[in-house]
Design a protein around this motif. Structure first.
Motif, mmCIF file in Angstrom:
data_model
loop_
_atom_site.group_PDB
_atom_site.id
_atom_site.type_symbol
_atom_site.label_atom_id
_atom_site.label_comp_id
_atom_site.label_asym_id
_atom_site.label_seq_id
_atom_site.Cartn_x
_atom_site.Cartn_y
_atom_site.Cartn_z
ATOM 1 N N LYS A 1 40.845 33.357 35.298
ATOM 2 C CA LYS A 1 42.232 33.329 34.829
ATOM 3 C C LYS A 1 42.546 34.556 33.975
ATOM 4 O O LYS A 1 43.642 35.112 34.061
ATOM 5 N N ARG A 2 41.587 34.957 33.149
ATOM 6 C CA ARG A 2 41.813 36.135 32.294
ATOM 7 C C ARG A 2 41.819 37.424 33.103
ATOM 8 O O ARG A 2 42.525 38.374 32.763
ATOM 9 N N ALA A 3 41.024 37.469 34.170
ATOM 10 C CA ALA A 3 40.823 38.721 34.897
ATOM 11 C C ALA A 3 41.741 38.898 36.101
ATOM 12 O O ALA A 3 41.811 39.995 36.655
ATOM 13 N N LEU B 1 37.872 43.235 36.790
ATOM 14 C CA LEU B 1 36.492 43.201 37.283
ATOM 15 C C LEU B 1 35.716 42.076 36.606
ATOM 16 O O LEU B 1 35.630 42.012 35.373
ATOM 17 N N VAL B 2 35.152 41.192 37.429
ATOM 18 C CA VAL B 2 34.311 40.093 36.937
ATOM 19 C C VAL B 2 32.887 40.346 37.417
ATOM 20 O O VAL B 2 32.653 40.537 38.616
ATOM 21 N N ILE B 3 31.949 40.363 36.482
ATOM 22 C CA ILE B 3 30.553 40.661 36.804
ATOM 23 C C ILE B 3 29.747 39.362 36.785
ATOM 24 O O ILE B 3 29.645 38.697 35.753
ATOM 25 N N HIS C 1 34.295 40.631 30.892
ATOM 26 C CA HIS C 1 34.339 39.557 31.892
ATOM 27 C C HIS C 1 32.979 39.425 32.594
ATOM 28 O O HIS C 1 32.775 39.955 33.691
ATOM 29 N N CYS C 2 32.046 38.739 31.952
ATOM 30 C CA CYS C 2 30.703 38.531 32.503
ATOM 31 C C CYS C 2 30.463 37.031 32.667
ATOM 32 O O CYS C 2 30.767 36.247 31.763
ATOM 33 N N ILE C 3 29.914 36.645 33.814
ATOM 34 C CA ILE C 3 29.646 35.234 34.105
ATOM 35 C C ILE C 3 28.169 34.934 33.877
ATOM 36 O O ILE C 3 27.296 35.603 34.440
#
Length: 328
Positions: free
Chosen positions: A53-55, A98-100, A117-119
């Motif tokens: 949602k943020r990215a 970008l989500v990593i 944005h790191c999972i």
């Protein structure tokens, strides 16, 4: 009394039938669409949903990449990838999208020191439980299996995906190359020895549309992998598309082939690359250290190219100084 009850039943029956018809109509209206925001998600997915949602871009598109500790440490490919976003033409703003996806705790900790944005690997612990060495090089099939399962979960949440390998430089925004309605946009370079293709090179980046067709096609791939684990189920999307034309047609899985000049790579070098390519992939290279070495040279050449164009108002070709260590 029985007559009154029968009369009431007769009055209620048409209304009940109308409700049933209306429900069927609504189901048909929603067929082929993915609905989000209507389900309760398990706790391990909540972080993923919050980060997405943020990215997300306004059209619900996110950029994804996946790293393990060998690709997320000082002097690693993750640093080079992020630097390319910061130095590219029209790519700086895309860093916000970008989500990593990190595959182990060390990669997560290092990712958090570089990017917002790191999972965490616990989000996909059912896929990342078994540790492998340097996945992109020594066990690409395991990486592809994990990547495609991640794609399924993100597509189910209703997000379009731009997936990029970590060994890809983003020199210019590639968004204009993606077809907004077709299920996949991808660059496939087929090398041939005259009459038949003997090797295939991907651009290291592709776009997937979040809709029911994409989801069903991905689930078919997953089911094939589960039912026939010992068979050679294609891990490359280019190979999957090429070797399963009937299946692609049956699902209505539309493919937009991006010009390989726009998604370049070490496998197909030409002196127009810095001028034409939006991304450059360190394919045809079998060593992590060599990739980092040569991608840094590409970035340096990119800086010099942009400076030259700015000062001379021309796109005069520059002789490529790479690859040096990536020779196959």
């Amino acid at each position: 009394m029985r007559i009154l009850g029968l009369r009431n039943f007769i009055y209620v029956l048409p209304f009940t039938a109308f409700l049933m018809v209306l429900m069927c109509f609504l189901r048909l209206q929603n067929h082929g669409q993915i609905k989000w925001g209507e389900m309760k998600y398990p706790s391990e997915q909540r972080e993923l949903i919050q980060v997405l949602k943020r990215a997300t871009m306004p059209d619900r598109t996110v950029i994804l990449t996946m790293v393990d500790e060998s690709h997320a440490k000082p002097g690693s490919m993750l640093e080079v990838l992020l630097q390319s976003f910061k130095s590219g033409q029209g790519t700086q703003r895309l860093l916000n999208h970008l989500v990593i996806i990190t595959m182990d705790s060390r990669a997560f900790d290092y990712c958090r020191s570089l990017h917002p944005h790191c999972i965490h690997p616990s989000t996909f612990k059912h896929y990342f439980a078994t540790k492998t060495r340097s996945f992109q090089i020594t066990d690409h099939s395991v990486f592809s299996w994990r990547r495609n399962n991640v794609l399924i979960e993100v597509i189910e949440l209703g997000y379009n995906i731009i997936f990029t390998d970590t060994d890809v430089l983003w020199l210019k925004s590639p968004l204009e190359n993606f077809h907004p309605t077709q299920e996949i946009s991808i660059s496939c370079n087929f090398s041939s020895d005259g009459e038949r293709a003997y090797s295939m090179h991907e651009g290291g980046i592709f776009f997937m549309k979040a809709n029911a067709i994409t989801l069903e096609f991905l689930k078919h791939w997953k089911l094939s992998k589960i039912l026939y684990p010992t068979t050679n189920v294609e891990e490359s999307w280019c190979e999957t598309i090429m070797h399963n034309e009937d299946l692609v047609e049956m699902y209505g899985f539309r493919v937009h082939h991006v010009d390989t000049d726009h998604f370049g790579g070490f496998c197909q070098l030409n002196n127009d690359m810095l001028e034409k390519a939006h991304t450059i992939h360190a394919n045809c290279c079998n060593d992590h250290t060599s990739k980092v070495h040569d991608l840094k040279i590409v970035l340096d050449d990119w800086f010099q190219f942009r400076k030259h164009v700015k000062n001379n108002n021309s796109t005069e070709k520059m002789a490529l100084k790479w690859p040096q260590k990536c020779t196959g």
